[in-house]
Design an enzyme around this catalytic site. Structure first.
Site, PDB file in Angstrom:
ATOM      1  N   TYR A  29       3.812   8.004  -4.947  1.00  0.00           N
ATOM      2  CA  TYR A  29       3.282   6.493  -5.571  1.00  0.00           C
ATOM      3  C   TYR A  29       3.688   5.277  -4.511  1.00  0.00           C
ATOM      4  CZ  TYR A  29       4.524   7.026 -10.347  1.00  0.00           C
ATOM      5  OH  TYR A  29       4.440   7.534 -11.570  1.00  0.00           O
ATOM      6  N   HIS A  76       2.214  -1.370  -6.161  1.00  0.00           N
ATOM      7  CA  HIS A  76       3.475  -1.925  -6.763  1.00  0.00           C
ATOM      8  C   HIS A  76       4.364  -1.784  -5.532  1.00  0.00           C
ATOM      9  CE1 HIS A  76       4.151  -3.412 -10.969  1.00  0.00           C
ATOM     10  NE2 HIS A  76       3.793  -2.125 -10.898  1.00  0.00           N
ATOM     11  N   TYR A 102      12.231   3.325 -11.674  1.00  0.00           N
ATOM     12  CA  TYR A 102      10.745   2.636 -11.827  1.00  0.00           C
ATOM     13  C   TYR A 102      10.828   1.250 -11.901  1.00  0.00           C
ATOM     14  CZ  TYR A 102       9.503   7.448 -11.459  1.00  0.00           C
ATOM     15  OH  TYR A 102      10.310   8.923 -11.109  1.00  0.00           O
TER      16      TYR A 102
END
Length: 186
Positions: A14, A19, A64
């Site tokens: 990620y 994000h 998360y």
């Protein structure tokens, strides 16, 4: 004491995605202030130090995105902090890439990480810096879009937005947030 939380997702997969822009701001603040964000506490990576005569806690929840509040609430409780000392930095689909918006309170605006923080704190009243990531220019599921990387001209605009966000946080250490907000929201 100031608790500065960047929202994102843990893991190499990620890194540098839309994000995870909150994590990027935390990394830049850590570098600027000489703080190592390497302690595991409150289901988060945490670093502690000082800036402008204030104790600062930098935090990257490792729960998360959609469960971010599960880190923020215990940290604020343990630190016996007031919501006045909390600042959350995150991505915003409704702002164009490179635009930032500071707010004293507000809704989650569909952002599940922010909704988790609101749910765990029981209030919408906490400081935030939203960094624009835009919306997809072609039909694409939103989850795929927010987990994608910036492309072309977006990269430069977003890098500048991260720099402005870091400056805004640094100014908040020495000035009232409303004053900083007025300066950066012009």
């Amino acid at each position: 004491m100031r608790l500065i939380v960047g929202l994102g997702n843990p893991g190499l997969k990620y890194e540098r995605t839309r994000h995870n822009i909150g994590f990027e701001v935390i990394d830049r603040l850590a570098e600027s202030w000489g703080i190592s964000v390497n302690k595991e506490k409150w289901k988060a990576q945490v670093g502690e130090g000082h800036a402008g005569g204030e104790k600062v806690i930098l935090m990257k929840p490792q729960t998360y995105m959609n469960l971010s509040g599960a880190s923020v609430r215990p940290a604020l409780d343990w630190l016996k902090g007031d919501r006045e000392d909390l600042l959350v930095v995150y991505d915003d689909l409704d702002l164009p890439p490179g635009k930032i918006r500071l707010r004293l309170k507000g809704s989650a605006g569909g952002h599940r990480g922010v909704q988790s923080v609101i749910d765990h704190l029981g209030t919408r009243e906490f400081k935030r810096i939203k960094i624009g990531i835009g919306r997809p220019s072609t039909p694409m599921p939103i989850p795929d879009f927010v987990l994608s990387r910036f492309q072309g001209a977006e990269e430069k605009a977003v890098a500048e937005a991260v720099t402005r966000s870091v400056r805004a946080v640094q100014e908040w250490i020495d000035h009232p947030f409303a004053e900083v907000m007025n300066r950066y929201n012009r």
